[in-house]
Design an enzyme around this catalytic site. Sequence first.
Site, PDB file in Angstrom:
ATOM      1  N   CYS A 183      56.714   7.012   6.709  1.00 14.32           N
ATOM      2  CA  CYS A 183      56.482   6.577   5.337  1.00 14.32           C
ATOM      3  C   CYS A 183      56.247   5.063   5.292  1.00 14.32           C
ATOM      4  O   CYS A 183      55.229   4.588   5.776  1.00 14.32           O
ATOM      5  CB  CYS A 183      57.631   7.014   4.434  1.00 14.32           C
ATOM      6  SG  CYS A 183      57.196   7.021   2.676  1.00 14.32           S
ATOM      7  N   HIS A 239      58.451  12.890   5.882  1.00 17.96           N
ATOM      8  CA  HIS A 239      59.906  12.860   5.979  1.00 17.96           C
ATOM      9  C   HIS A 239      60.375  14.217   6.505  1.00 17.96           C
ATOM     10  O   HIS A 239      59.801  15.255   6.194  1.00 17.96           O
ATOM     11  CB  HIS A 239      60.524  12.620   4.599  1.00 17.96           C
ATOM     12  CG  HIS A 239      60.317  11.241   4.073  1.00 17.96           C
ATOM     13  ND1 HIS A 239      60.985  10.153   4.578  1.00 17.96           N
ATOM     14  CD2 HIS A 239      59.520  10.778   3.083  1.00 17.96           C
ATOM     15  CE1 HIS A 239      60.618   9.078   3.912  1.00 17.96           C
ATOM     16  NE2 HIS A 239      59.723   9.424   3.011  1.00 17.96           N
TER      17      HIS A 239
END
Length: 513
Positions: free
Chosen positions: A340, A450
């Site tokens: 991310c 994630h």
Amino acid sequence: MIVGTASSVGKSIVCTGLCRIFYQDGVSVAPFKAQNMSLNSAVTPSGCEIGRAQAAQAEAAGIRPNEHMNPVLLKPTGNQRTQIVLQGRVHDTVSARHYFRSYKETLWQAVVESYQFLATRHDVIVMEGAGSPVEMNLKERDIANLRAAEMADAVVVLVADVDRGGVFASVVGTLQLMTSEERRRLKGILINRFRGDPELFQDGEQWLEQYTGLPVLGVIPYISNIGIDEEDSMAFESERYRGAHSNLRKDSTFVGPPQIRVAVVRLPHIANFTDFDPLFLEPDVEAFFTTEPVALQRADAIILPGTKSTMSDLIWLFEYGLAAVIQQVSQMGRTILGICGGYQMLGQRVFDPWHQEDERHSECEGIGIFSYETTIAQEKETILVEGDLLAPFTGVSVSGYEIHMGKTTGLEQGHAFARVSASIGGPSQDHARIEGAVSDDGRIVGTYLHGIFHNDEFRTRWLNQIRQSKGLPPKDDKVVIQNSREDAYDRLADVVRSHLNLARVYELLTREE
């Protein structure tokens, strides 16, 4: 409702244990936290964002998470500003002062609506308070604790952490600051994280009961390496995240010292640090969080985690010499993975034209390992995804979730990491897209996914790549993360059940007043 004498006294874990116990007992149960302040979040099947702790509690309760379990999520972005996520969607980004002055009734209406949504669908709601219910400078505006208890007509149990000391003063002080009406709701005290022989606390129980007039419903022992998702950065003080490595498997088989050292950069605004929990379960891996350049130089692999403020943390990396170390070790054949915000940092530049994350800077230089660039957008992407990895990880299927405001461009100049699509209703190849970036040899990976390490096959392949680079044999046996999570919930429930007056809890739930 479980409230605490302070933050990090174990409210989330107690709620998780209760959710599992009720689920085991055949009760329809759901978790609820009116307001949560955390950078550790999760994506629901509907693509909404809630606190990670409530997602874990839902899993313990045997149900899917939804946005009503945590209607108000506050995500600090730095510079005294906070992003407000309302019923799973970004509502605004404001200063703390503006939040407290302007949003009270809007947020409260969402809290009531979300509670009613859950209460009409489940027999029991396990409500979690936030911080302390008697923060006197904030109490008038507090929507997470006793006002929520009154709205739900909930019985309240006060949790205190005996391990941190001062348990008697913290309990008595909390009660002293409650109004008589608030105290009427309080039905018991729960002592948490007791080390040693519980009989040694019997005098303490008697004193508390005599002084407060409330029963002590249980004394929960300290549970080491609990293996359940933590709510916020206070978890870094726990055994799991302090860098200690256990050389014992779950079955007590000795496995020797760790052979692989994985350093996770502890960014100032680190988010979703539970992405790396599976690495802490690998018996030959020492995973640890660090801010030290020397620790990065000595590690076999470096991970750049997610962050709520990519630009601020990227500037911090350069200021403290960590970016230079990452650039250096990338030339030495070391393994690097960014997730991310960490993925965004590995590119050439990051732009924030609308100042969504940083009011001071509109752009900053990236670490420069990959050629792409990222622009922080005005809309947040929250989605569950699944797909297949590309070379050199061909043949590995993965699932995960994305939470980001960045749009990364220029991926066509390199090799993509995966081809993914939304996982709701099954993957659709018509809407599949490339995702992330990977070096030719697989040593360096950047991804928005994630939960990538919760995919057992990928984690094993990734670790075997490191093992082979060190001349170590690959491992075929995998730690099955989902089994580990279910075992952790059951273990927690067993401990709480055996040290809690559960019969009294059920009496309170079926009270007639």
